[in-house]
Design an enzyme around this catalytic site. Structure first.
Site, mmCIF file in Angstrom:
data_model
loop_
_atom_site.group_PDB
_atom_site.id
_atom_site.type_symbol
_atom_site.label_atom_id
_atom_site.label_comp_id
_atom_site.label_asym_id
_atom_site.label_seq_id
_atom_site.Cartn_x
_atom_site.Cartn_y
_atom_site.Cartn_z
ATOM 1 N N GLY A 1 41.727 36.920 37.575
ATOM 2 C CA GLY A 1 42.312 38.001 37.960
ATOM 3 C C GLY A 1 42.641 37.968 39.755
ATOM 4 C CE LYS B 1 42.031 41.602 36.612
ATOM 5 N NZ LYS B 1 42.683 42.692 37.116
ATOM 6 C CB SER C 1 38.905 40.664 40.059
ATOM 7 O OG SER C 1 39.842 41.251 39.136
ATOM 8 C CB SER D 1 41.719 47.796 40.451
ATOM 9 O OG SER D 1 40.397 47.673 40.112
ATOM 10 C CG ASN D 2 46.804 46.010 41.503
ATOM 11 O OD1 ASN D 2 46.848 46.253 42.591
ATOM 12 N ND2 ASN D 2 46.119 45.093 40.956
#
Lengths: 304, 304, 304, 304
Positions: free
Chosen positions: C193, C168, C170, C49-50
């Site tokens: 996350g 993961k 988040s 996402s980042n």
């Protein structure tokens, strides 16, 4: 026999004024009631959410009903909020209100134990209350305050109880309102409770409304019902647009404190709410003043 | 002077038993209290959410406190729930509870007028209550029931009031719990209120817990605190895993009705909750019976 | 055979730098990767996402993987985000990433048709993806962005697929994280996350983390894992408290724009995100500068 | 100059049929379009949510537009969904759609980075897209799928862009719909996107609708608009009541899978959606069959 139709119309859920010591200001209450009796409102709702009912004790509540009943002619419906968290206390409060002469009771959903408030629990609760109540019962769904929702299934079931004659729906979920209308008999009335969706609720078939805004602008609220009835939709839509900002202010934005301040500004006696509710901040007061002015409500107050 | 530390430990928020007529069953209450006094629990909380406090009238509430105080030795902390919707009624209830000998009051957030329950409103409310209360005050945040949240800013501010000694946080938002711990002085205690996140809350720094589950499994709940204190994390994590299903049942799934049924199954006196709460369905009873059995709690009950 | 254990550790989901024309800035990306390779990070996650993955086209995504793989030694795990809305496109993206040499793929839940994303739909989707993927698959639940949640039931089922080696998570729902840990085999790894709940997730049994914050403070993030492993809970809790403000800034508050700005401030090359993401406002930049300074990260940057 | 008025009317967002191998079934698509062209629908929307647009790649999307344009006469508006997560990709998709001959593009809000999707970000995004698009742009707010909301402030601002001619609002928040109508110029059209609140949205002033239900019942949907226009509110309200169950089925309940199955049942070619969407369960198929039958839609299909 139209069981609920006598309650169709436009009501306002009157606030409870307090004096400087925090006690119910009986004189202010009498004065306000007398003023509303000179408007075209169908009747009054006492001890609703805007009446700060959850913050009054039983003795205060009884006294408020007595005072208001005294000021409302018998031919005008007076409805009292009597919802409590327990079925037992709700039955007791309804009996006391009936004894004091109210024409119907408006019973908000119990709500503390949210996850347990199933359709079955609501049906059981309201059936017991309606069985016991000496006067007709109106259901009251106000999710913005209670955090629970009375769904259409439960309302459809309860609408067939001979002593349950209608409901007030305070939310703006138009699909839900439409279901309440379409799934209940014609003589079960559905009253809108949100000024911000009044026009839409009336189009959806509501039989009237219980609105904080009607305490301030009774003529406009009554006129909205007439416009929709007469299918003058463009005018009604335009009126709704004009009412929206003030409707929001005395609804979700500033709630009771906003309503009380607005009343003070137009010549009624509002005052401040009981803690933990806080008085309105000065800038919010100015916003409301501007909204009242835009609607011509200040001028009326000043000239009267 | 460690203002809140005397209240650190493990408590259970005891339910209020009712007899067949729906009145408080005083004998059952006395009997339950006597049984809990033979467990390692630090103390009791009376008139919490699990005590169906919102469904009792003031006279019943006073009577319940008297009975429980009578059964709890002076050296064990007795904490009473005294939160009401108005500040005024909360102050009055706290005064009565103090007069009846409770060691502290647990004051849930007022919650009806949700949109108006700002940090400023909470700070004002709790400050007035704490100023007036003859005994120490614990804040009580229980969003699952109230629909409002006491945020870290307000708690940080209130934690410096000399008569506010701690809080109970009933939710499972671990970041919020950690903020309550990190933003308050060491002598302000934070008690966990959710069995489903007990281990995590203790790791985050909580000083104990107030748990419905502790009414059923006091030894396990006390042991969890010891395991975390001794940094035996693997054992604690495994214990949490084992406690989870029953913790859920007497929490969000079946709430008070689930707790009361579970008490009946292990030799306490639970009974049914007051309407609109409904008795537990038979299949839910069997689920709980299985969960108690898996934890060895039925065997203990039968052999004793 | 510990299927997921080789992926335990601390990763950062690297952002994708863009040049003034809005194209991927390959030189900046290479430079950043080289810098991270001098930190104790276990490995990198690319196209998370980042990494603004939803905003890159397939050709850009492939190019980014190539560049990063080139800069990450073979012995360090490189994980690529390959989740797409359709199962078909996810399989294709995973195959391309595997061909480019990534060690595993991180597959976020499809999410557009929210009401249809049932446990059964997720199980079917991930099974197909894992069956087809040449490299191990990590599930990726990021409800704050997707608005859907991969529940414990689905994860428990999928954890037994031989090619699904971990996940993961988040979010900060510690009860859910604990369920992921307790309901999956030991060799299925759960990576935290969210920097704001890192300490808590590690206490709950997570095997490491994938954190934007680790791009800025790799040593602190790695140290947190060590502290929890060594049961130095007080130090870990204190470290968490110190990391919280910056963790929030590069998480929910300012997200990718915040992370990129923070990287610029400590000597990496961040730049601005791709529209519709907007550059950080100046006052937010100052907040982040202050947070970096409080953690000693600016000084390190300036002296290096 | 009435910029948006040529797009007023009733549309259906056509689904994309797939063959057994999962590829776009071009023949089925052509056949469906031909059938819709024999109904009173104003035009078609291609590559909307119901077209599974997020699950098609760009080549497939381009091909679908070509096929549909081929089947829709020039005098009927064809609108294509071209929203992507990045502004850049949205501009590119809009240019390609315009080149393929669509009359307008319907651009759903980008939504991945939810917390960053502020009014300012939306205004910037849509302004860039509208500046670049060779054909008029319609805004598209579909919160049930995106999890973000385009608020009235942003719409009011964007409505003055010369190339933004209207919007589709897929939700049922009637107060929000009314604001879109009242805060935009008369030549900015607002199309309703939810069959379950169609009547209410039209009363609130919508200029038409884009409805999955209109793929099945084009005559009824067109008739609803006429009834409201003619102020035959009782009939319209009754029609709404009749349409509600099927409207729900092809909306939130079963979405695309429900719509495709319903199409199969009335003689169009629906098929199954692309994974991760799953085929409709048999009992859901029977529910939809019953709903179509109750509305007379099956009989029409069988007789034709």
């Amino acid at each position: 026999m139209k069981k609920g139709n006598r309650f169709a119309g436009v009501y306002t859920p009157i606030p409870t004024p307090f004096d400087d010591a925090g006690a119910v200001d009986e004189q202010a209450l009498r004065s306000n009631v007398a003023q509303w009796m000179r408007t075209p409102l169908t009747g009054l709702v006492v001890l609703g959410s805007n009446g700060e009912a959850p913050q009054l004790d039983d003795a205060e509540a009884d006294r408020v009903i007595d005072i208001v009943r005294d000021g409302v002619p018998r031919e005008k419906p007076l409805i009292a909020g009597t919802g409590r968290e327990s079925t037992k206390a709700t039955i007791a409060a309804s009996a006391r209100a009936a004894a004091a002469g109210v024409d119907a009771v408006l019973v908000r959903t119990p709500a503390f134990f949210k996850s347990q408030m199933t359709a079955a629990a609501f049906i059981d609760h309201y059936t017991r209350v309606a069985d016991a109540s000496p006067v007709p019962v109106l259901l009251y769904n106000v999710s913005m305050y209670t955090g629970v929702t009375l769904h259409a299934e439960a309302v459809e079931h309860l609408a067939h109880h001979p002593n349950i004659v209608g409901m007030k729906e305070s939310g703006g979920d138009i699909a839900l309102i439409a279901e309440f209308v379409s799934r209940t008999p014609d003589d079960f009335i559905v009253l809108a409770g949100s000024a911000t969706t009044l026009f839409h609720a009336l189009c959806a078939g509501c039989d009237g409304a219980v609105l904080a805004l009607a305490a301030l602008l009774p003529d406009d609220c009554v006129r909205m019902c007439a416009l929709v009835r007469e299918k003058r939709l463009d005018e009604a839509r335009e009126l709704q647009r004009r009412l929206l900002p003030l409707g929001r202010s005395v609804g979700s934005s500033y709630a009771v404190a906003g309503l009380k301040t607005a009343l003070d500004l137009i010549g009624y006696r509002g005052g401040t709410p009981r803690p933990p509710l806080t008085p309105l901040a000065p800038q919010a007061t100015e916003i409301i003043r501007g909204q009242l002015d835009a609607l011509g409500a200040l001028a009326v107050a000043q000239s009267s």
